[in-house]
Design a protein around this motif. Structure first.
Motif, short mmCIF file in Angstrom:
data_model
loop_
_atom_site.label_atom_id
_atom_site.label_comp_id
_atom_site.label_asym_id
_atom_site.label_seq_id
_atom_site.Cartn_x
_atom_site.Cartn_y
_atom_site.Cartn_z
N VAL A 271 1.10 -1.28 -0.08
CA VAL A 271 0.09 -0.31 -0.10
C VAL A 271 0.66 1.69 -0.11
CG1 VAL A 271 -1.72 1.11 1.11
CG2 VAL A 271 -2.07 -1.12 1.23
N ALA A 272 0.35 2.10 -1.24
CA ALA A 272 1.62 3.20 -1.53
C ALA A 272 1.50 4.49 -0.38
CB ALA A 272 2.53 3.45 -2.51
N VAL A 273 1.89 5.12 0.24
CA VAL A 273 1.21 6.64 1.21
C VAL A 273 2.54 7.72 -0.46
CG1 VAL A 273 1.58 8.16 2.74
CG2 VAL A 273 1.18 5.41 3.16
N GLY A 274 1.44 8.12 -1.25
CA GLY A 274 1.57 9.42 -2.01
C GLY A 274 2.14 8.64 -3.19
N THR A 275 2.38 9.06 -4.27
CA THR A 275 2.83 9.47 -5.44
C THR A 275 4.65 9.04 -5.57
OG1 THR A 275 3.30 11.47 -6.47
CG2 THR A 275 1.11 10.83 -7.10
N THR A 276 4.95 9.35 -4.99
CA THR A 276 6.65 9.72 -4.63
C THR A 276 7.21 8.20 -4.31
OG1 THR A 276 6.88 10.12 -2.59
CG2 THR A 276 7.17 12.15 -3.83
N SER A 277 6.47 7.54 -3.19
CA SER A 277 6.56 6.06 -2.67
C SER A 277 6.53 5.05 -3.96
CB SER A 277 5.53 6.06 -1.76
OG SER A 277 6.03 6.76 -0.42
N VAL A 278 4.95 5.87 -4.75
CA VAL A 278 4.78 4.65 -5.79
C VAL A 278 5.71 4.68 -6.93
CG1 VAL A 278 2.96 4.52 -8.70
CG2 VAL A 278 2.87 4.96 -6.01
N ARG A 279 6.58 5.89 -6.35
CA ARG A 279 7.79 5.75 -7.61
C ARG A 279 9.04 5.15 -7.77
NH1 ARG A 279 8.87 9.57 -11.82
NH2 ARG A 279 10.74 10.33 -10.92
#
Length: 405
Positions: A271-279
């Motif tokens: 579960v990613a918190v935010g698009t920066t974690s996604v990237r």
């Protein structure tokens, strides 16, 4: 089959009235609204109830970067005001080392009112307790649209980290159309921020409070932290008609070995918190592909380029990629993997690790909106129409969403 390179950015436009942009955060972070998008169905709730929607035993990944006071103002003898905006370290080119610098260092910077600063050294004198400190800035090179600026100061009892806390200003987003205020120093940081380096906050994390984090822990939801230092490029608009002509900015990532081990333990599901974690998380797959059968690369060779996900043909699984990264770290005795990513995530991208995403509502025609669209398989208009019709607040200080495609 989506031809990602030829996506037209005009297809990712929507009308965002100025009064829907949150200029200030709520007094209580976790009282912000959250839109739950679950397999096409939408529910409205309050962020402090987030735990109700995350399955027990999940792994949540947070970006623990800390926003620095990256904006500095110098006045020339003529009276002209020059703004120097710190972008990324140049010498030393390591974040941790540069913040510990004493006497001098060099940064890649953007410069405001450049035409008034052709040559010469800028000087600023401030009082620190009983000590008078003189800070100087000198342009020594150009790099693309940016400049290398050398900073020197006459008191080696103070590190750069301490100096920018005294001299710098927190750079709130330009679309807030207001000056930075004292309260922003606290509200524009996540409660778990630790590692200095960002010039913009990972804003999905601004909703979390110690209480929400405690509730997640009670539900046996694991918390793992990595670092991506958010660059000014996060606000760079897509000006080209097609995204093929848009150059993504490079951002620096640090991933502790524990994050890799946690991901493997959770079968590569996060579960990613935010698009920066996604990237950061998604970049790990392409790093793992590079390392497949080739563990002698240095960390700088692990950089993920913009179009790599759409060009790299690999049969290795997401878990195999993670094991490649872990093997590499063990072989080279690395507790933290330091690299960089330029990844662009847009429709046509296949997510490898992120199965749920917590994120705010993003600007029209932005790369972040492309990332969201890719995640919800093109259904972003339904989500944004609901948010606009139900008084959600937008952008950095706005409300939140939990997306489950």
């Amino acid at each position: 089959m989506i031809d990602t390179r030829h996506i037209k950015i005009d297809d990712y436009d929507y009308n965002l009235p100025e009064d829907r942009i949150a200029k200030y955060p709520l007094k209580e972070r976790d009282l912000s609204k959250i839109l739950i998008y679950n397999h096409g169905k939408i529910v409205d709730d309050t962020f402090r109830n987030l735990t109700d929607y995350i399955p027990s035993g999940s792994l949540m990944v947070f970006n623990n970067t800390k926003v620095i006071q990256a904006r500095m103002h110098f006045r020339k003898e003529t009276g002209a005001l020059i703004e120097i905006f710190l972008l990324e370290p140049y010498k030393p080119n390591d974040y941790e080392q540069i913040f510990q610098s004493r006497k001098e260092c060099e940064w890649i910077c953007m410069i405001g009112n450049l035409k008034k600063w052709k040559t010469g050294i800028l000087t600023k004198t401030v009082n620190v307790g009983n000590i008078e400190l003189t800070l100087t800035a000198e342009r020594i090179a150009e790099t693309g649209n940016s400049h290398v600026v050398k900073f020197t100061w006459d008191n080696d009892s103070l590190s750069l980290s301490e100096i920018i806390e005294i001299v710098g200003e927190l750079p709130i987003p330009p679309y807030l159309n207001r000056q930075t205020e004292e309260s922003d120093k606290q509200t524009y940081q996540t409660v778990y921020s630790k590692i200095q380096g960002s010039v913009a906050a990972p804003t999905a994390g601004l909703h979390f409070t110690k209480n929400v984090l405690s509730e997640l822990e009670k539900k046996n939801i694991s918390k793992s932290e990595l670092t991506l230092h958010v660059g000014a490029g996060t606000f760079k608009p897509v000006k080209s008609e097609e995204i093929d002509d848009h150059e993504m900015h490079t951002e620096y990532i640090s991933v502790p070995r524990k994050v890799i081990e946690d991901l493997i333990e959770h079968d590569g599901v996060a579960v990613a918190v935010g698009t920066t974690s996604v990237r950061t998380l998604e970049s790990l797959y392409y790093i793992g592909v590079k390392l497949n059968g080739n563990k002698d690369l240095n960390e700088s060779q692990l950089h993920v380029s913009q179009w790599e996900p759409y060009e790299a043909v690999s049969s290795i699984t997401p878990l195999e990629a993670l094991n490649n990264v872990l093997d590499y770290m063990l072989l080279h005795n690395l507790s933290v993997l330091n690299s960089s990513t330029q990844i662009i995530i847009a429709p046509g991208y296949e997510y490898k690790y992120v199965k749920m995403l917590i994120t705010n509502f993003h600007q029209p025609k932005s790369t972040l909106l492309l990332l969201v669209s890719a995640f919800v398989r093109g259904d972003w208009k339904t989500i944004y129409a609901h948010a606009l019709n139900n008084d959600y607040r937008f952008l950095s200080y706005g409300d939140s969403s939990l997306l489950i495609p």
